[in-house]
Design a protein around this motif. Sequence first.
Motif, PDB file in Angstrom:
ATOM      1  N   LEU A 327     -21.041 -25.013 -35.698  1.00 26.93           N
ATOM      2  CA  LEU A 327     -20.684 -25.886 -36.807  1.00 26.93           C
ATOM      3  C   LEU A 327     -20.197 -27.236 -36.298  1.00 26.93           C
ATOM      4  CD1 LEU A 327     -20.314 -26.231 -39.853  1.00 26.93           C
ATOM      5  CD2 LEU A 327     -18.030 -25.234 -39.616  1.00 26.93           C
ATOM      6  N   GLU A 328     -19.440 -27.202 -35.197  1.00 24.84           N
ATOM      7  CA  GLU A 328     -18.941 -28.459 -34.643  1.00 24.84           C
ATOM      8  C   GLU A 328     -20.087 -29.336 -34.170  1.00 24.84           C
ATOM      9  OE1 GLU A 328     -18.017 -25.528 -33.844  1.00 24.84           O
ATOM     10  OE2 GLU A 328     -15.940 -25.307 -34.501  1.00 24.84           O
ATOM     11  N   ALA A 329     -21.113 -28.666 -33.571  1.00 22.05           N
ATOM     12  CA  ALA A 329     -22.259 -29.441 -33.087  1.00 22.05           C
ATOM     13  C   ALA A 329     -23.029 -30.060 -34.243  1.00 22.05           C
ATOM     14  CB  ALA A 329     -23.172 -28.546 -32.255  1.00 22.05           C
ATOM     15  N   LEU A 331     -21.733 -30.956 -37.187  1.00 23.93           N
ATOM     16  CA  LEU A 331     -20.948 -31.991 -37.855  1.00 23.93           C
ATOM     17  C   LEU A 331     -20.569 -33.155 -36.939  1.00 23.93           C
ATOM     18  CD1 LEU A 331     -18.523 -29.762 -39.962  1.00 23.93           C
ATOM     19  CD2 LEU A 331     -20.617 -30.883 -40.697  1.00 23.93           C
ATOM     20  N   GLN A 332     -20.798 -32.993 -35.651  1.00 24.80           N
ATOM     21  CA  GLN A 332     -20.355 -34.033 -34.710  1.00 24.80           C
ATOM     22  C   GLN A 332     -21.016 -35.384 -34.981  1.00 24.80           C
ATOM     23  OE1 GLN A 332     -20.876 -32.946 -30.649  1.00 24.80           O
ATOM     24  NE2 GLN A 332     -19.934 -34.800 -29.817  1.00 24.80           N
ATOM     25  N   PRO A 333     -22.356 -35.477 -35.144  1.00 26.62           N
ATOM     26  CA  PRO A 333     -22.953 -36.790 -35.426  1.00 26.62           C
ATOM     27  C   PRO A 333     -22.426 -37.399 -36.725  1.00 26.62           C
ATOM     28  CG  PRO A 333     -24.617 -35.218 -34.747  1.00 26.62           C
ATOM     29  CD  PRO A 333     -23.381 -34.437 -34.990  1.00 26.62           C
ATOM     30  N   SER A 334     -22.280 -36.558 -37.771  1.00 28.76           N
ATOM     31  CA  SER A 334     -21.779 -37.095 -39.033  1.00 28.76           C
ATOM     32  C   SER A 334     -20.331 -37.543 -38.904  1.00 28.76           C
ATOM     33  CB  SER A 334     -21.895 -36.022 -40.122  1.00 28.76           C
ATOM     34  OG  SER A 334     -23.249 -35.659 -40.314  1.00 28.76           O
ATOM     35  N   THR A 335     -19.535 -36.773 -38.190  1.00 29.17           N
ATOM     36  CA  THR A 335     -18.139 -37.157 -37.991  1.00 29.17           C
ATOM     37  C   THR A 335     -18.039 -38.479 -37.226  1.00 29.17           C
ATOM     38  OG1 THR A 335     -17.520 -34.820 -37.945  1.00 29.17           O
ATOM     39  CG2 THR A 335     -15.936 -36.393 -37.061  1.00 29.17           C
ATOM     40  N   GLN A 336     -18.909 -38.608 -36.234  1.00 31.31           N
ATOM     41  CA  GLN A 336     -18.883 -39.840 -35.433  1.00 31.31           C
ATOM     42  C   GLN A 336     -19.293 -41.038 -36.295  1.00 31.31           C
ATOM     43  OE1 GLN A 336     -21.185 -39.492 -31.910  1.00 31.31           O
ATOM     44  NE2 GLN A 336     -20.627 -41.525 -31.125  1.00 31.31           N
ATOM     45  N   ARG A 337     -20.340 -40.835 -37.128  1.00 30.82           N
ATOM     46  CA  ARG A 337     -20.763 -41.922 -38.000  1.00 30.82           C
ATOM     47  C   ARG A 337     -19.680 -42.252 -39.010  1.00 30.82           C
ATOM     48  NH1 ARG A 337     -25.745 -39.213 -37.945  1.00 30.82           N
ATOM     49  NH2 ARG A 337     -25.293 -38.318 -40.009  1.00 30.82           N
ATOM     50  N   LEU A 338     -18.973 -41.254 -39.518  1.00 35.26           N
ATOM     51  CA  LEU A 338     -17.891 -41.490 -40.465  1.00 35.26           C
ATOM     52  C   LEU A 338     -16.770 -42.316 -39.829  1.00 35.26           C
ATOM     53  CD1 LEU A 338     -16.602 -40.973 -43.238  1.00 35.26           C
ATOM     54  CD2 LEU A 338     -15.698 -38.823 -42.329  1.00 35.26           C
TER      55      LEU A 338
END
Length: 491
Positions: A327-329, A331-338
């Motif tokens: 799950l972390e992998a 969400l990582q790109p979206s979290t970084q973009r956020l």
Amino acid sequence: MSRSSFSDDPNEGGLVARSRSGDNAEPLSITEISAKLKRTVEDQFGYVRLRGELSGVKRAASGHLYCSLKDEKAVIDGVMWRGNAGRLGFVPEDGIEVVATGKLTTYAGRSKYQIVMEGMEIAGEGALLALLEKTRTRLEAEGLFAAERKKPLPFLPKTIAVVTSPTGAVIRDILHRLADRFPSHVLVWPVLVQGKGSAEQVAEAIRGFSALPDTMPKPDVLIVARGGGSIEDLWGFNEEVVVRAIADCPIPVISAVGHETDTTLADFAADRRAPTPTAAAEMAVPVRGELAATVEDFAHRQKRAIVRPITLGKERLDARAQRLPKLEALLQPSTQRLDEMSDRLQRGLKDRASKAREALQADTARLSAPLLLAKIDRARDRLDAVRLTPALATGRMTRDAERLSALGRVFKSLDPKAPLKRGFVLVKDARGNLVRTKATAAAEGRLSVEFADGVLDVAPSGSVQAPPAKPKPPRKTRSDPAQSRQDDLFG
């Protein structure tokens, strides 16, 4: 002819029979000599046993049996009266070698001698087997032993019929084996299984089970059983009446006659042949314990079949879940973009506020009090330059008054009551409808004439006095254009 032909010499032939000199024997009649021969033969051969082959066998309508006994060189006629013929243990046929017991006698009507048989037996087992093979071939040619006539045995019969002796060991063996394997409802038809009349009883029992009424339990399978014995002991099950009863039986039949080496025609006609009566019981029902084990095994297999897809599905789901990314992998790109967009938003807001502040500071000179007051003065001057004269309002009112006067004149010209003031009238019938022609007025019994100052009821000249007028219907309002057009004199 000379006289010497009529000589009295007894040695010479004569025309008329004469007694000889010294001869005391009178001539015998045919009946007398036949009777003497009959007594002589019967006294000399009062009891004989003859062995020969049957030929020309036939039964008369009276039940008597007529035949001939022959060997390689001679033949003798034979007769068996109805009582003895009915007690024979087999069906006499041409070609069977038999031993006949009886007495010799003569038949005067044909000058023949014959044997009156009191008993008849097949001459040895060889002759008995020959008769058996002959009967088997004949019945097989009729199709009684055909494989397509065989009926399958039911897997689990509820009722089992048994045709056998009620006192022998056979019925006990069958009942004991059925109780061990699968307890069932058993119907026993007691019969003779050996000797005179056994074949008829067996055939009657088979037909009796087939014709049971609906009020009794119908057998699902029928066992015809007998213990071992010689071919003579088992001969009743080779009789044609038994074979035909088995072949015609609608119930599946198991033949259990004799031991494994014994074979009867009933075995050929039955749907299944059992080597022994015990084996017949084993053929009739399965083993209850084995069925219970099979059912239990099927239940386990059914349970495994139900659980197996769930287990396999769970294993496949676990395997696919392991191959899914964390799950972390995900969400990582979206979290970084956020995070990046949040930083950019904060910087953008700050930049926007700075630019707005600078623009506001740049416009401070234009928003000063002297400039605003000057704009107010210019607006006031423009307002003072505009003059509001009364002619602007009165001119419009004059135009509207003229339009209203024109509409009033049109209304007066269209008023249907206006012509009444000039001397015109409105003629209506009793129903309040306008009368426009003379013919219509003449047809009415009563008319109403409306003047400017009121209404006058009149009757046309020459018409019958009309009944009192009905109350006038309410007058249509002028808001109904259709009614206005109907009452308009200028319409």
